[in-house]
Design a protein around this motif. Structure first.
Motif, mmCIF file in Angstrom:
data_model
loop_
_atom_site.group_PDB
_atom_site.id
_atom_site.type_symbol
_atom_site.label_atom_id
_atom_site.label_comp_id
_atom_site.label_asym_id
_atom_site.label_seq_id
_atom_site.Cartn_x
_atom_site.Cartn_y
_atom_site.Cartn_z
ATOM 1 N N LEU A 33 21.911 51.478 28.950
ATOM 2 C CA LEU A 33 22.146 50.620 27.793
ATOM 3 C C LEU A 33 23.584 50.109 27.697
ATOM 4 N N PRO A 34 24.594 50.964 27.805
ATOM 5 C CA PRO A 34 25.954 50.412 27.756
ATOM 6 C C PRO A 34 26.288 49.561 28.980
ATOM 7 N N LEU A 35 25.708 49.892 30.138
ATOM 8 C CA LEU A 35 25.964 49.079 31.329
ATOM 9 C C LEU A 35 25.523 47.633 31.125
ATOM 10 N N LEU A 36 24.433 47.446 30.411
ATOM 11 C CA LEU A 36 23.892 46.103 30.226
ATOM 12 C C LEU A 36 24.744 45.248 29.307
ATOM 13 N N ARG A 37 25.756 45.834 28.688
ATOM 14 C CA ARG A 37 26.688 45.068 27.863
ATOM 15 C C ARG A 37 27.822 44.477 28.683
ATOM 16 N N LEU A 38 27.965 44.911 29.919
ATOM 17 C CA LEU A 38 29.071 44.461 30.759
ATOM 18 C C LEU A 38 28.744 43.131 31.431
ATOM 19 N N PRO A 39 29.681 42.191 31.435
ATOM 20 C CA PRO A 39 29.442 40.895 32.074
ATOM 21 C C PRO A 39 29.006 41.012 33.532
ATOM 22 N N ALA A 40 29.503 42.032 34.231
ATOM 23 C CA ALA A 40 29.166 42.188 35.647
ATOM 24 C C ALA A 40 27.668 42.408 35.864
ATOM 25 N N LEU A 41 26.978 42.869 34.831
ATOM 26 C CA LEU A 41 25.537 43.126 34.950
ATOM 27 C C LEU A 41 24.718 42.174 34.083
ATOM 28 N N ALA A 42 25.283 41.031 33.739
ATOM 29 C CA ALA A 42 24.581 40.083 32.877
ATOM 30 C C ALA A 42 23.252 39.637 33.478
ATOM 31 N N ASP A 43 23.181 39.558 34.789
ATOM 32 C CA ASP A 43 21.947 39.103 35.428
ATOM 33 C C ASP A 43 20.863 40.176 35.447
ATOM 34 N N ARG A 44 21.207 41.419 35.101
ATOM 35 C CA ARG A 44 20.206 42.497 35.101
ATOM 36 C C ARG A 44 19.499 42.612 33.755
ATOM 37 N N GLY A 45 20.087 42.023 32.718
ATOM 38 C CA GLY A 45 19.542 42.164 31.374
ATOM 39 C C GLY A 45 18.088 41.775 31.212
ATOM 40 N N PRO A 46 17.686 40.597 31.676
ATOM 41 C CA PRO A 46 16.285 40.179 31.469
ATOM 42 C C PRO A 46 15.256 41.175 31.976
ATOM 43 N N ALA A 47 15.554 41.844 33.084
ATOM 44 C CA ALA A 47 14.596 42.793 33.648
ATOM 45 C C ALA A 47 14.404 44.016 32.760
ATOM 46 N N HIS A 48 15.391 44.303 31.909
ATOM 47 C CA HIS A 48 15.326 45.487 31.055
ATOM 48 C C HIS A 48 15.107 45.140 29.579
ATOM 49 N N ARG A 49 14.896 43.883 29.274
ATOM 50 C CA ARG A 49 14.839 43.444 27.882
ATOM 51 C C ARG A 49 13.786 44.191 27.070
ATOM 52 N N ASP A 50 12.582 44.332 27.615
ATOM 53 C CA ASP A 50 11.504 44.999 26.872
ATOM 54 C C ASP A 50 11.878 46.447 26.548
ATOM 55 N N GLN A 51 12.507 47.127 27.495
ATOM 56 C CA GLN A 51 12.895 48.516 27.269
ATOM 57 C C GLN A 51 14.003 48.615 26.231
ATOM 58 N N VAL A 52 14.944 47.684 26.258
ATOM 59 C CA VAL A 52 16.016 47.679 25.269
ATOM 60 C C VAL A 52 15.437 47.431 23.874
ATOM 61 N N LEU A 53 14.542 46.474 23.757
ATOM 62 C CA LEU A 53 13.923 46.183 22.462
ATOM 63 C C LEU A 53 13.145 47.386 21.942
ATOM 64 N N ALA A 54 12.357 48.011 22.818
ATOM 65 C CA ALA A 54 11.565 49.167 22.398
ATOM 66 C C ALA A 54 12.468 50.292 21.908
ATOM 67 N N THR A 55 13.599 50.489 22.571
ATOM 68 C CA THR A 55 14.533 51.539 22.165
ATOM 69 C C THR A 55 15.188 51.194 20.838
ATOM 70 N N ALA A 56 15.554 49.931 20.653
ATOM 71 C CA ALA A 56 16.210 49.501 19.416
ATOM 72 C C ALA A 56 15.292 49.638 18.210
ATOM 73 N N PHE A 57 14.007 49.423 18.394
ATOM 74 C CA PHE A 57 13.054 49.515 17.294
ATOM 75 C C PHE A 57 12.462 50.914 17.156
ATOM 76 N N GLY A 58 12.849 51.838 18.037
ATOM 77 C CA GLY A 58 12.351 53.207 17.976
ATOM 78 C C GLY A 58 13.270 54.095 17.171
#
Length: 222
Positions: free
Chosen positions: A174-199
């Motif tokens: 989760l914190p890694l996905l906030r870094l600009p260097a990994l901006a291109d990885r975000g879409p692949a993890h979006r569903d998991q991030v959303l599920a965690t945020a709403f959990g």
């Protein structure tokens, strides 16, 4: 290509340990804690008691007081590289004798989860310190520059292994996905991030922070 990298892109921890000039880097407490390569080698010891002690030394010597030292980046790189080693499945505890006396015995946990918890907490702290670092900003940035390797290291554990290992891997992601260097990885993890945020799991707020860093409206989650 560096000799520290294997043919499939993974970092070879043995080569990394041998090729790093440990005489040029240090942790916070050279007079009281083992040298960094000693700590790292003992993480893979055959005795879980030694491994647990090494995990405690890792936190006490390399991230004590949330200060990032010159040994932090190579040590974290080694930790990420050994996460797949079967020896990190050992059940360990990392409380000192004094903590056991005050708090009681600790429930054992997989060393792999403990290492990822240390890594995730360190990433969160490093990002928080970017504006006003406690130590040398170069040491902090050297650690964060390893984000792609950290991501590759925890990726296999997000959906496999015990729940405690999956949760620890998520705490790194989760914190890694906030870094600009990994901006291109975000879409692949979006569903998991959303599920965690709403959990209601332990990393909910890290997920909310990640969504916010992507420019999304998180007012309904606060």
């Amino acid at each position: 290509m560096s000799n520290e990298i294997e043919h499939d892109g993974r970092v070879d921890p043995g080569a990394l340990l041998l090729r790093t000039d440990w005489n040029t880097v240090e942790h916070c407490c050279p007079d009281v804690a083992p040298e960094t390569p000693v700590i790292l080698r003992e993480l893979l010891d055959d005795d879980p008691r030694v491994q647990g002690e090494a995990l405690r030394c890792l936190a006490e010597a390399l991230t004590r007081g949330n200060v990032f030292h010159t040994a932090m980046a190579p040590a974290a790189r080694y930790v990420a590289a050994v996460l797949g080693d079967p020896r990190t499945l050992a059940q360990v505890t990392d409380r000192s004798e004094y903590e056991v006396y005050d708090l009681g015995p600790q429930t054992p946990f997989p060393l792999r989860a403990g290492l990822m918890t240390w890594l995730g907490d360190s990433i969160v702290e490093a990002m928080a310190q970017r504006e006003r670092p406690y130590g040398d900003a170069e040491d902090l940035e050297a650690f964060l520059d390893l984000a792609p390797e950290f991501h590759a290291a925890v990726l296999p554990f997000l959906a496999t292994g015990s729940p405690v290992i999956r949760e620890a891997a998520l705490g790194v992601l989760l914190p890694l996905l906030r870094l600009p260097a990994l901006a291109d990885r975000g879409p692949a993890h979006r569903d998991q991030v959303l599920a965690t945020a709403f959990g209601d799991g332990p990393h909910r707020w890290r997920a909310v922070d990640t969504l916010s860093s992507w420019g999304e409206d998180v007012s309904s989650l606060l």
